[in-house]
Motif scaffolding. Structure first.
Motif, short mmCIF file in Angstrom:
data_model
loop_
_atom_site.label_atom_id
_atom_site.label_comp_id
_atom_site.label_asym_id
_atom_site.label_seq_id
_atom_site.Cartn_x
_atom_site.Cartn_y
_atom_site.Cartn_z
N PRO A 157 45.01 34.62 36.10
CA PRO A 157 43.61 34.95 36.39
C PRO A 157 42.72 33.74 36.18
O PRO A 157 43.12 32.79 35.49
CB PRO A 157 43.30 36.04 35.36
CG PRO A 157 44.14 35.64 34.17
CD PRO A 157 45.41 35.05 34.74
N ILE A 158 41.53 33.76 36.75
CA ILE A 158 40.60 32.64 36.58
C ILE A 158 39.28 33.10 35.95
O ILE A 158 38.31 32.35 35.96
CB ILE A 158 40.35 31.92 37.91
CG1 ILE A 158 39.68 32.83 38.93
CG2 ILE A 158 41.65 31.36 38.48
CD1 ILE A 158 39.24 32.09 40.19
N ASN A 159 39.28 34.31 35.40
CA ASN A 159 38.08 34.79 34.70
C ASN A 159 37.77 33.88 33.52
O ASN A 159 38.67 33.47 32.79
CB ASN A 159 38.30 36.19 34.13
CG ASN A 159 38.67 37.21 35.16
OD1 ASN A 159 39.30 36.90 36.16
ND2 ASN A 159 38.28 38.44 34.91
N ASP A 160 36.51 33.57 33.31
CA ASP A 160 36.12 32.84 32.10
C ASP A 160 36.34 33.69 30.85
O ASP A 160 36.57 33.16 29.78
CB ASP A 160 34.65 32.42 32.19
CG ASP A 160 34.43 31.34 33.25
OD1 ASP A 160 35.42 30.67 33.61
OD2 ASP A 160 33.29 31.19 33.71
N ASN A 161 36.24 34.99 31.01
CA ASN A 161 36.43 35.93 29.90
C ASN A 161 37.50 36.94 30.29
O ASN A 161 37.33 37.66 31.26
CB ASN A 161 35.11 36.65 29.58
CG ASN A 161 35.20 37.52 28.35
OD1 ASN A 161 36.28 37.95 27.94
ND2 ASN A 161 34.06 37.81 27.73
N PRO A 162 38.60 37.03 29.52
CA PRO A 162 39.66 37.98 29.88
C PRO A 162 39.25 39.44 29.76
O PRO A 162 39.91 40.32 30.31
CB PRO A 162 40.78 37.64 28.89
CG PRO A 162 40.09 36.99 27.73
CD PRO A 162 38.94 36.23 28.32
N ASP A 163 38.15 39.70 29.04
CA ASP A 163 37.66 41.07 28.86
C ASP A 163 36.59 41.43 29.88
O ASP A 163 35.81 42.36 29.68
CB ASP A 163 37.12 41.27 27.44
CG ASP A 163 38.20 41.10 26.39
OD1 ASP A 163 39.34 41.53 26.64
OD2 ASP A 163 37.91 40.53 25.32
N ASN A 164 36.53 40.70 30.97
CA ASN A 164 35.53 40.93 32.01
C ASN A 164 35.66 42.34 32.59
O ASN A 164 36.76 42.81 32.90
CB ASN A 164 35.75 39.89 33.12
CG ASN A 164 34.62 39.85 34.13
OD1 ASN A 164 33.63 40.56 34.00
ND2 ASN A 164 34.78 39.03 35.14
N ALA A 165 34.53 43.03 32.74
CA ALA A 165 34.52 44.38 33.31
C ALA A 165 33.17 44.62 33.98
O ALA A 165 32.15 44.04 33.60
CB ALA A 165 34.77 45.42 32.23
N THR A 166 33.18 45.48 34.98
CA THR A 166 31.95 45.85 35.69
C THR A 166 31.74 47.36 35.59
O THR A 166 32.67 48.14 35.77
CB THR A 166 32.01 45.44 37.17
OG1 THR A 166 32.07 44.02 37.25
CG2 THR A 166 30.78 45.92 37.93
N ARG A 167 30.50 47.72 35.29
CA ARG A 167 30.13 49.14 35.22
C ARG A 167 29.53 49.55 36.57
O ARG A 167 28.71 48.83 37.15
CB ARG A 167 29.12 49.37 34.10
CG ARG A 167 28.75 50.83 33.88
CD ARG A 167 28.16 51.03 32.49
NE ARG A 167 26.86 50.40 32.35
CZ ARG A 167 25.71 51.05 32.36
NH1 ARG A 167 25.69 52.37 32.54
NH2 ARG A 167 24.56 50.42 32.18
#
Length: 281
Positions: free
Chosen positions: A170-180
């Protein structure tokens, strides 16, 4: 049959959220659904507001990129839409491209939220690549088929749908990234763990915002979110969007809202709702 509007095209996170909502409707209410894709978030919301679709599943905030202004502004402007449900989708960004080497990539496409959520990775790995914002994380994928200088930040599952190789994941800056996401529709729900509302202040004076906020504290109601958005009427004029941990059918909530009317302008109640489970990812 329920029709559900969402931001497209195929493979977007919004489609994933809408698919989860469709599965939830089938599992808990036995209701079958069809998905309807739209080019922008405002168009998806307008479809639900006009009755072209029964509901719209749209992003409201991301854990890294913050709130989605289109959703807030469109909800305020609508006289018919209410929040039906709330769901959270984990975000797993990947770099899709025909290239086998990062050095050949000159341009990266994606939705502005996705670009912002990968800025550290992009700065470290593609510092010279041009970043171009698109209406969704999958809009640019058809352009990648014959050009190794192009790449897109997209959901991992979109790689299979469009048959495009994944170069980095993955390339997310934050592995806990989530969208509501909110499910918007025209029916008004009175029960739920959370209630959302918005208002303007009667004047721009010291303590004007403190008065409505103190009401929640004195009534024992916790605020889980507060955000200001410009009214677009005058510089320095704002609307305030608030989520509270309370249900509209609670007498204490109703009493608080009555008091709130005395120290605000244009108070809008968007409904009570629960967070529904994510069934697929």
């Amino acid at each position: 049959m329920t029709s559900i509007a969402h931001l497209g095209p195929t493979g977007s996170y919004s489609e994933l959220a809408a698919t989860n909502y469709a599965h939830w409707l089938k599992k808990h209410h036995g209701i079958a659904s069809t998905l309807k894709s739209y080019q922008t978030i405002p168009k998806a919301i307008q479809a639900a507001a006009s009755g072209e679709a029964d509901a719209a599943v749209v992003p409201i905030e991301n854990s890294i990129g913050g709130s989605v202004s289109d959703t807030l502004d469109m909800l305020w402007e609508s006289d018919t839409l209410k929040i039906q449900n709330n769901l959270v989708i984990p975000i797993h960004h990947a770099l899709l491209t025909q290239s086998t080497n990062l050095k050949t990539i000159k341009t990266v496409y994606s939705h502005p939220q996705a670009l912002s959520q990968c800025q550290k990775w992009l700065a470290a790995n593609l510092p010279n690549a041009i970043q171009i914002a698109t209406n969704s994380t999958t809009e640019a994928l058809p352009q990648l088929s014959n050009d190794e200088t192009l790449a897109a930040i997209s959901p991992l599952w979109a790689a299979k749908l469009y048959n495009i190789p994944t170069l980095a994941d993955p390339i997310n800056d934050n592995p806990d990234n989530a969208t509501r996401f909110w499910v918007l529709g025209q029916s008004h729900t009175q029960q739920g763990s959370h209630t959302s509302l918005a208002f303007r202040l009667p004047d721009n004076t010291p303590g004007a915002l403190l008065k409505p906020l103190q009401l929640f504290a004195t009534q024992g109601i916790n605020m889980s979110r507060i955000e200001s958005r410009p009214t677009k009427l005058a510089l320095g004029d704002y609307r305030f969007f608030i989520d509270i941990e309370a249900s509209l059918d609670d007498p204490n909530t109703q009493a608080t809202l009555q008091l709130l009317k005395n120290c605000t302008l244009n108070l809008k109640i968007f409904g009570s709702y629960e967070q529904i489970e994510t069934l697929i990812s």
